[in-house]
Motif scaffolding. Structure first.
Motif, PDB file in Angstrom:
ATOM      1  N   LEU A  82      -2.825  -7.616  15.721  1.00  9.41           N
ATOM      2  CA  LEU A  82      -2.872  -6.158  15.560  1.00  9.41           C
ATOM      3  C   LEU A  82      -4.287  -5.586  15.483  1.00  9.41           C
ATOM      4  CD1 LEU A  82       0.161  -5.815  13.098  1.00  9.41           C
ATOM      5  CD2 LEU A  82       0.158  -5.515  15.587  1.00  9.41           C
ATOM      6  N   TYR A 100       2.413   3.588  11.943  1.00  7.74           N
ATOM      7  CA  TYR A 100       3.019   2.277  11.691  1.00  7.74           C
ATOM      8  C   TYR A 100       4.486   2.540  11.339  1.00  7.74           C
ATOM      9  CZ  TYR A 100       4.237  -1.653   8.577  1.00  7.74           C
ATOM     10  OH  TYR A 100       4.874  -2.694   7.944  1.00  7.74           O
ATOM     11  N   HIS A 136      -2.765   5.962   2.247  1.00 13.78           N
ATOM     12  CA  HIS A 136      -1.793   5.116   2.949  1.00 13.78           C
ATOM     13  C   HIS A 136      -0.397   5.512   2.477  1.00 13.78           C
ATOM     14  CE1 HIS A 136       0.252   1.517   4.431  1.00 13.78           C
ATOM     15  NE2 HIS A 136      -0.821   1.307   5.190  1.00 13.78           N
ATOM     16  N   ILE A 145      -8.277  -6.458   5.778  1.00 14.29           N
ATOM     17  CA  ILE A 145      -7.455  -5.248   5.929  1.00 14.29           C
ATOM     18  C   ILE A 145      -7.541  -4.375   4.675  1.00 14.29           C
ATOM     19  CG2 ILE A 145      -5.309  -6.431   5.178  1.00 14.29           C
ATOM     20  CD1 ILE A 145      -3.790  -4.546   7.168  1.00 14.29           C
ATOM     21  N   HIS A 146      -7.586  -3.047   4.925  1.00 13.57           N
ATOM     22  CA  HIS A 146      -7.519  -2.027   3.864  1.00 13.57           C
ATOM     23  C   HIS A 146      -8.492  -2.275   2.705  1.00 13.57           C
ATOM     24  CE1 HIS A 146      -4.375  -0.289   6.132  1.00 13.57           C
ATOM     25  NE2 HIS A 146      -3.346  -0.966   5.659  1.00 13.57           N
ATOM     26  N   TYR A 163       0.833  -1.217   0.000  1.00 14.56           N
ATOM     27  CA  TYR A 163       0.000   0.000   0.000  1.00 14.56           C
ATOM     28  C   TYR A 163       0.867   1.267   0.000  1.00 14.56           C
ATOM     29  CZ  TYR A 163      -3.382  -3.569   1.377  1.00 14.56           C
ATOM     30  OH  TYR A 163      -4.133  -4.704   1.438  1.00 14.56           O
ATOM     31  N   GLU A 167      -1.583   7.621   9.146  1.00  9.62           N
ATOM     32  CA  GLU A 167      -2.920   7.571   8.540  1.00  9.62           C
ATOM     33  C   GLU A 167      -3.968   8.190   9.453  1.00  9.62           C
ATOM     34  OE1 GLU A 167      -3.418   3.213   7.149  1.00  9.62           O
ATOM     35  OE2 GLU A 167      -1.682   3.322   8.467  1.00  9.62           O
ATOM     36  N   ASN A 206      -7.461  -0.177   7.475  1.00 12.03           N
ATOM     37  CA  ASN A 206      -6.958  -1.032   8.557  1.00 12.03           C
ATOM     38  C   ASN A 206      -7.870  -2.261   8.751  1.00 12.03           C
ATOM     39  OD1 ASN A 206      -5.760  -1.893  11.305  1.00 12.03           O
ATOM     40  ND2 ASN A 206      -4.409  -0.269  10.586  1.00 12.03           N
ATOM     41  N   ARG A 207      -7.784  -2.873   9.942  1.00  9.50           N
ATOM     42  CA  ARG A 207      -8.342  -4.227  10.092  1.00  9.50           C
ATOM     43  C   ARG A 207      -9.762  -4.258  10.647  1.00  9.50           C
ATOM     44  NH1 ARG A 207      -2.973  -4.035  11.214  1.00  9.50           N
ATOM     45  NH2 ARG A 207      -1.688  -5.475  10.007  1.00  9.50           N
ATOM     46  N   GLN A 246      -3.202   6.436  12.804  1.00  5.76           N
ATOM     47  CA  GLN A 246      -2.443   5.187  12.821  1.00  5.76           C
ATOM     48  C   GLN A 246      -0.993   5.528  12.514  1.00  5.76           C
ATOM     49  OE1 GLN A 246      -3.785   2.172  13.500  1.00  5.76           O
ATOM     50  NE2 GLN A 246      -2.103   0.791  13.005  1.00  5.76           N
ATOM     51  N   ASP A 287       2.646   0.147  15.690  1.00  2.00           N
ATOM     52  CA  ASP A 287       1.630  -0.139  14.669  1.00  2.00           C
ATOM     53  C   ASP A 287       0.288   0.002  15.370  1.00  2.00           C
ATOM     54  OD1 ASP A 287       0.242  -0.838  12.464  1.00  2.00           O
ATOM     55  OD2 ASP A 287       1.251  -2.754  12.109  1.00  2.00           O
ATOM     56  N   PHE A 324       7.285  -4.161   8.892  1.00  2.00           N
ATOM     57  CA  PHE A 324       7.360  -5.319   7.987  1.00  2.00           C
ATOM     58  C   PHE A 324       8.273  -5.043   6.789  1.00  2.00           C
ATOM     59  CE2 PHE A 324       2.938  -5.781   9.820  1.00  2.00           C
ATOM     60  CZ  PHE A 324       3.284  -6.790  10.708  1.00  2.00           C
TER      61      PHE A 324
HETATM   62  C1  BGC Z   1      -1.046  -1.238   9.190  1.00  5.46           C
HETATM   63  C2  BGC Z   1       0.076  -2.236   9.213  1.00  5.46           C
HETATM   64  C3  BGC Z   1       0.175  -2.892   7.863  1.00  5.46           C
HETATM   65  C4  BGC Z   1       0.361  -1.834   6.802  1.00  5.46           C
HETATM   66  C5  BGC Z   1       0.423  -2.411   5.416  1.00  5.46           C
HETATM   67  C6  BGC Z   1      -0.812  -0.261   8.093  1.00  5.46           C
HETATM   68  O1  BGC Z   1      -1.900   0.608   7.996  1.00  5.46           O
HETATM   69  O2  BGC Z   1      -1.166  -0.562  10.411  1.00  5.46           O
HETATM   70  O3  BGC Z   1      -0.152  -3.214  10.206  1.00  5.46           O
HETATM   71  O4  BGC Z   1       1.246  -3.792   7.826  1.00  5.46           O
HETATM   72  O5  BGC Z   1      -0.706  -0.926   6.863  1.00  5.46           O
HETATM   73  O6  BGC Z   1      -0.685  -3.203   5.180  1.00  5.46           O
END
Ligand code: BGC
Length: 369
Positions: free
Chosen positions: A230, A309, A200, A125-126, A90, A335, A100-101, A307, A270, A313
């Motif tokens: 998370l 982060y 993002h 997610i997203h 992203y 974010e 997000n989740r 958010q 995060d 990763f």
């Molecule tokens: C989330 C992370 C995620 C990243 C990419 C962020 O908005 O907080 O946990 O790894 O997006 O997906």
């Protein structure tokens, strides 16, 4: 005054009013599924340049001259459209229908249960497998208040990625003469649904290298602890005495490796911060300062959460602009948004949009020296 002088004078005035904002140019950036993709480039009189694309309503460049006058691009992303299309991290798109989740991809509205697509572990997610950031948006340059803005729209059909109701989203991008880059997102629907929309964006205000020495301030006195996947637990925890206290400027790296149970799951920050004094009006959410470039960024938004982060990763496996590998701590994501998984927490701000209502999220990224 002679007629020719008058014409010349009005021409200069028109040019000057244009310079008070920014000039926008449109160019082709390739094709996706046979559809032409555009790149819109804003430039203002201070030399700030922002580029957006209608693939994913993505922000692909945000650059200003640093203290030494070197034009510095402060956002991650790609040189080629094909890389953005293939991207899974992203890098710059607008994420939604819900950023997000959402735990297990499940939520209820008015006693009705909905199941969204699952695209990370057992969660959503997203916006899912093919969220808003993977769509081709209708786009155009529109004259507004004596300058030009870029407007993009996308209609998400009822049932897309499991979301109820048809939703039409409009995003307006605008760069002014004071280096405020504004993103205003609105949405309407024809049946009750959930919504959370935000760009993002990955930032490095030095343009390269580590972000650990960037100084950072968040105007939030509480954060949301998460479980191992998370997902927020539902608690709001006071930042006092924790590594999450960014109420006064400190280096991003200062406490990032402190042994705190809430820093373990994500391998760094995060989390969503709860913005102080949230009342739906524009507030400064955070302020970031590049230690080498002197470039500063304030983010203002009308949203309840931020958010942060810390790119936990990123491991060098993504090659971004200029063939640079994005390694650990080379970029952070910020974010402004509603809280993650808000549809499943009664104590979080409302995330339901109903027919007749208009969702509105406004974010301003201000870049200065
Ligand atoms: C989330 C992370 C995620 C990243 C990419 C962020 O908005 O907080 O946990 O790894 O997006 O997906």
């Amino acid at each position: 005054m002679k007629k020719s002088c008058l014409i010349f004078f009005s021409f200069i005035m028109a040019f000057a009013s244009c310079k008070a904002g920014s000039v926008v140019t449109q160019s082709g950036w390739g094709e996706v599924d046979g559809e032409g993709i555009s790149l819109y480039t804003f430039e203002n009189e201070n030399g700030m340049v922002v580029a957006v694309s209608n693939f994913g309503a993505s922000i692909v460049k945000m650059a200003i001259p640093d203290v030494g006058g070197k034009l510095t691009d402060v956002v991650g992303g790609y040189d080629a459209l094909a890389e953005l299309v293939a991207d899974k991290s992203y890098q710059g798109p607008l994420v939604g229908r819900y950023a997000n989740r959402i735990k297990d991809g499940k939520f209820e509205i008015d006693g009705e249960s909905y199941q969204l697509s699952i695209n990370e572990n057992t969660n959503h997610i997203h916006g899912g497998i093919s969220g808003f950031g993977k769509k081709v948006w209708a786009s155009s340059i529109v004259a507004k208040n004596g300058g030009d803005v870029v407007v993009m729209t996308y209609t998400s059909e009822d049932g897309e990625e499991g979301y109820p109701g048809k939703m039409t989203v409009t995003v307006e991008f605008d760069l002014d003469g004071d280096n405020n880059f504004a993103v205003e997102i609105s949405a309407v629907c024809d049946a009750a649904t959930v919504v959370n929309l935000t760009p993002h964006l990955y930032f490095n205000l030095n343009g390269e290298g580590s972000v650990l020495d960037h100084r950072f301030k968040i105007n939030g006195s509480a954060y949301l602890p998460t479980d191992a996947q998370l997902i927020p637990t539902g608690q709001l925890t006071d930042v006092t005495g924790t590594p999450f206290d960014f109420r006064n400027f400190k280096k991003i790296g200062q406490d990032i490796n402190v042994k705190n149970p809430d820093l373990v799951f994500g391998g760094g920050y995060d989390h969503n911060w709860v913005i102080d004094g949230f009342d739906g009006t524009m507030r400064e959410q955070c302020h970031l300062i590049g230690d080498k470039s002197g470039i500063q960024m304030q983010i203002f938004a009308n949203q309840p959460g931020l958010q942060f982060y810390s790119g936990n990763f990123l491991d060098g496996s993504i090659t971004g602009k200029g063939s640079v590998a994005y390694g650990l701590r080379s970029l952070i994501v910020l974010e402004p948004q509603n809280f993650p998984d808000a549809p499943n927490h009664e104590n979080f701000p409302n995330a339901v949009l109903r027919p007749g209502e208009v969702y509105n999220s406004k974010i301003i990224y201000r870049l200065t020296l």
